[in-house]
Enzyme design. Structure first.
Site, PDB file in Angstrom:
ATOM      1  N   CYS A   1      55.859  57.910  21.375  1.00  0.00           N
ATOM      2  CA  CYS A   1      55.253  56.944  20.455  1.00  0.00           C
ATOM      3  C   CYS A   1      54.624  57.650  19.255  1.00  0.00           C
ATOM      4  CB  CYS A   1      54.192  56.132  21.186  1.00  0.00           C
ATOM      5  SG  CYS A   1      53.338  54.971  20.111  1.00  0.00           S
TER       6      CYS A   1
ATOM      7  N   ASP B   1      41.738  40.971  46.902  1.00  0.00           N
ATOM      8  CA  ASP B   1      42.185  41.649  45.675  1.00  0.00           C
ATOM      9  C   ASP B   1      41.039  41.664  44.660  1.00  0.00           C
ATOM     10  OD1 ASP B   1      43.625  42.663  43.521  1.00  0.00           O
ATOM     11  OD2 ASP B   1      44.843  40.878  43.216  1.00  0.00           O
TER      12      ASP B   1
ATOM     13  N   CYS C   1      42.677  47.767  42.413  1.00  0.00           N
ATOM     14  CA  CYS C   1      43.006  48.449  41.153  1.00  0.00           C
ATOM     15  C   CYS C   1      42.079  49.650  40.960  1.00  0.00           C
ATOM     16  CB  CYS C   1      42.917  47.486  39.978  1.00  0.00           C
ATOM     17  SG  CYS C   1      41.333  46.654  39.857  1.00  0.00           S
TER      18      CYS C   1
ATOM     19  N   GLN D   1      49.168  38.812  36.113  1.00  0.00           N
ATOM     20  CA  GLN D   1      49.474  40.250  36.144  1.00  0.00           C
ATOM     21  C   GLN D   1      50.239  40.608  34.880  1.00  0.00           C
ATOM     22  OE1 GLN D   1      48.547  42.457  38.363  1.00  0.00           O
ATOM     23  NE2 GLN D   1      47.813  41.144  40.017  1.00  0.00           N
TER      24      GLN D   1
ATOM     25  N   CYS E   1      54.776  49.559  18.635  1.00  0.00           N
ATOM     26  CA  CYS E   1      54.202  49.788  19.961  1.00  0.00           C
ATOM     27  C   CYS E   1      55.311  49.581  20.976  1.00  0.00           C
ATOM     28  CB  CYS E   1      53.066  48.803  20.206  1.00  0.00           C
ATOM     29  SG  CYS E   1      52.495  48.786  21.914  1.00  0.00           S
TER      30      CYS E   1
ATOM     31  N   CYS F   1      48.437  54.645  25.635  1.00  0.00           N
ATOM     32  CA  CYS F   1      49.293  55.237  26.680  1.00  0.00           C
ATOM     33  C   CYS F   1      49.079  56.744  26.695  1.00  0.00           C
ATOM     34  CB  CYS F   1      50.755  54.896  26.416  1.00  0.00           C
ATOM     35  SG  CYS F   1      51.037  53.152  26.129  1.00  0.00           S
TER      36      CYS F   1
ATOM     37  N   CYS G   1      46.072  56.162  19.008  1.00  0.00           N
ATOM     38  CA  CYS G   1      45.902  54.928  19.770  1.00  0.00           C
ATOM     39  C   CYS G   1      45.441  55.313  21.169  1.00  0.00           C
ATOM     40  CB  CYS G   1      47.236  54.205  19.837  1.00  0.00           C
ATOM     41  SG  CYS G   1      47.251  52.787  20.934  1.00  0.00           S
TER      42      CYS G   1
HETATM   43  N1  SAH Z   1      44.735  38.125  42.903  1.00  0.00           N
HETATM   44  C1  SAH Z   1      44.845  37.765  41.518  1.00  0.00           C
HETATM   45  C2  SAH Z   1      43.700  38.245  40.631  1.00  0.00           C
HETATM   46  C3  SAH Z   1      43.037  39.533  40.965  1.00  0.00           C
HETATM   47  S1  SAH Z   1      41.913  40.092  39.726  1.00  0.00           S
HETATM   48  C4  SAH Z   1      46.181  38.213  40.960  1.00  0.00           C
HETATM   49  O1  SAH Z   1      46.886  38.970  41.595  1.00  0.00           O
HETATM   50  O2  SAH Z   1      46.548  37.750  39.886  1.00  0.00           O
HETATM   51  C5  SAH Z   1      40.353  39.812  40.500  1.00  0.00           C
HETATM   52  C6  SAH Z   1      39.883  38.386  40.410  1.00  0.00           C
HETATM   53  O3  SAH Z   1      38.611  38.302  41.061  1.00  0.00           O
HETATM   54  C7  SAH Z   1      39.655  37.858  39.002  1.00  0.00           C
HETATM   55  O4  SAH Z   1      40.413  36.682  38.839  1.00  0.00           O
HETATM   56  C8  SAH Z   1      38.141  37.557  38.945  1.00  0.00           C
HETATM   57  O5  SAH Z   1      37.840  36.418  38.172  1.00  0.00           O
HETATM   58  C9  SAH Z   1      37.816  37.344  40.389  1.00  0.00           C
HETATM   59  N2  SAH Z   1      36.414  37.589  40.806  1.00  0.00           N
HETATM   60  C10 SAH Z   1      35.586  38.562  40.366  1.00  0.00           C
HETATM   61  N3  SAH Z   1      34.409  38.520  41.022  1.00  0.00           N
HETATM   62  C11 SAH Z   1      34.493  37.511  41.907  1.00  0.00           C
HETATM   63  C12 SAH Z   1      33.601  36.966  42.858  1.00  0.00           C
HETATM   64  N4  SAH Z   1      32.391  37.494  43.034  1.00  0.00           N
HETATM   65  N5  SAH Z   1      34.016  35.917  43.601  1.00  0.00           N
HETATM   66  C13 SAH Z   1      35.247  35.386  43.427  1.00  0.00           C
HETATM   67  N6  SAH Z   1      36.140  35.869  42.531  1.00  0.00           N
HETATM   68  C14 SAH Z   1      35.768  36.900  41.779  1.00  0.00           C
END
Ligand code: SAH
Length: 470
Positions: A75, A401, A428, A302, A179, A84, A81
């Site tokens: 890039c 998640d 993540c 995502q 980009c 990446c 930037c």
């Molecule tokens: N599982 C989803 C999003 C994961 S990102 C996917 O795969 O698309 C994490 C998510 O947790 C976000 O949407 C955020 O708004 C939510 N979040 C953050 N803190 C939280 C809490 N205390 N209680 C409930 N949800 C929460």
């Protein structure tokens, strides 16, 4: 002499290994030095920033030798930037470092017994992988190397620039011509909007003075081919607005829905703004396997669709669903994991903080003819109490998640109390995941681990862990 008065520049430091968060490390006189912008094998002079007894942070000011495995970044904006930052590493090496990172976190922070890791799921396409990008327009352009004594007045020859918000600068953009994160249509739209504004006296936003018309633009390009563009304006000026929108509509027939949003606030957040539809339906349809998701201009999804699909496939495999289970999807966002796993579950229960996301989740369930899903908005630590589990059923499989901060300890304790036979932890941030796994270790054994790379050329990493009740 004060204790800290040692030379602030270390010379000819050999970078030894990858550390974390994109930094690599070197050792000098028993001290570990974390260095940005370098890779193992580089030999550099380092200017120290933070400097403690056993460790320090710094950045390279001069390269004496580049690591043999470095490759030429593809890039033209690399280095300026902030996007990446790992382009100088071959993709296979990036994957190796990411896998190593997860292993280090789980062993050093988690200190739990681990099964052999399954190989990281790399991205077959390491370019054009983002479905969503947000560009910023500004009167001020970040120019590397140009000193900014007051931070105020640059004699920029142009009325404004378009690109990404410059890291560490409140009011500047890194000007972007091309980009690689999204198909080139995205570059063409951004550059055309910029040039049309320059040529037609449409002002660019000046964040300090809080004046100017063009503020930001979100481009959402789905694997279905649908293309949603939302242009955010800082002033009303209807004539200019329509002129620009009409120009974009005429020039880019590829756009399936064009929106605009008027933002007269000082901040850029979208949550309290109402995007207006200029053409099309006002949303885009994205697809994972056969599941379809309706994405509005403010919805979360995502950002790497193809790897998102693989992440969810790993998650679903780890959930070992057979059609009989009650599945909880905690931190469910717009319900995508639960919907993706819906065919294997008797019932899906999704919990998410953001009310609007739950609205999307319900719509997405309906769009996929899913009737056995229940979604509710609220903080997981308030929602997930005894009464909630009594109403919806004991979890057979619990998928969690959380955001980067990981799970609240209260939720971890509740999970330990509920004793779902299988827990799948999608993360993540392997550091907070490792911390939470250590707590779950009281009753759960880690049985499978598989990282997934969602963000090639960055140090970000997603990791999926399967836990079984002992
Ligand atoms: N599982 C989803 C999003 C994961 S990102 C996917 O795969 O698309 C994490 C998510 O947790 C976000 O949407 C955020 O708004 C939510 N979040 C953050 N803190 C939280 C809490 N205390 N209680 C409930 N949800 C929460």
């Amino acid at each position: 002499m004060r204790r800290n008065q040692q030379p602030r520049i270390l010379e000819s430091v050999i970078v030894e290994a990858y550390a974390a968060e994109g930094k690599s490390l070197a050792r000098q006189d028993g001290k570990v030095i974390f260095i940005e912008g370098v890779v193992p094998g580089d030999v550099v002079d380092v200017r120290l920033g933070k400097n403690k007894k056993d460790w320090a942070e710094g950045h390279a000011v001069r390269f004496h030798q580049y690591a043999a495995e470095r490759v030429q970044p593809f890039c033209q904006h690399f280095g300026v930037c902030g996007g990446c930052q790992w382009q100088m590493l071959p993709y296979a090496k990036q994957l190796q470092f990411k896998q190593q990172q997860v292993f280090d976190n789980l062993t050093r922070i988690g200190k739990v017994a681990l099964p052999p890791f399954e190989p990281i799921v790399g991205a077959p396409e390491d370019r054009f992988y983002r479905n969503k990008l947000e560009y910023t327009f500004s009167t001020k352009e970040f120019t590397p190397g140009k000193p900014s004594p007051s931070g105020e007045s640059y004699d920029d020859p142009l009325p404004g620039s378009a690109g990404f918000h410059a890291r560490g600068f409140f009011d500047k953009v890194v000007a972007i011509e091309k980009c690689w994160l999204q198909d080139d249509i995205s570059n063409r739209i951004r550059n055309a909007v910029r040039d049309f504004a320059r040529a037609n006296g449409i002002s660019f936003y000046d964040i300090r003075a809080h004046v100017g018309m063009l503020r930001t633009m979100q481009v959402r390009l789905c694997t279905t081919g649908e293309l949603m563009v939302n242009i955010v304006f800082g002033e009303e000026r209807e004539k200019q607005r329509i002129a620009l929108l009409e120009f974009v509509k005429q020039s880019f027939p590829e756009i399936t829905t064009l929106l605009y949003t008027i933002n007269l606030k000082w901040n850029d957040s979208m949550f309290d703004l109402e995007p207006q539809v200029y053409t099309g339906t006002g949303y885009a349809i994205e697809q994972l396997e056969a599941f379809r998701f309706k994405i509005g201009p403010k919805s979360f999804f995502q950002t790497n669709t193809k790897q998102g699909e693989r992440l969810y496939q790993v998650t679903r495999e780890f959930a070992e669903l057979d059609g009989s289970q009650v599945l909880y999807d905690l931190y469910c966002g717009t319900g995508s994991i639960g919907i993706f796993c819906s065919r294997g579950a008797k019932k899906i229960v999704g919990v998410e903080l953001i009310e609007a996301a739950i609205g999307d989740a319900k719509e997405n369930a309906a769009l996929n003819n899913i009737e056995h899903a229940f979604f509710t908005a609220g903080d997981v630590i308030d929602v997930c109490n005894d009464e909630f589990f009594a109403t919806h059923g004991r979890p057979d499989v619990l998928i969690t998640d959380p955001p980067r901060a990981g799970m609240h300890e209260k939720l971890v304790n509740k999970i330990l109390e509920m004793e779902a036979p299988t827990v799948v932890y999608v993360s993540c941030n392997p550091a907070t995941q490792a911390r939470d796994l250590a707590l779950l270790d009281a009753k759960y054994a880690v049985t499978r681990v598989r990282p997934v790379d969602m963000f090639p050329h960055t140090h970000h990493i997603e990791n999926v862990v399967q836990l079984k009740l002992r």
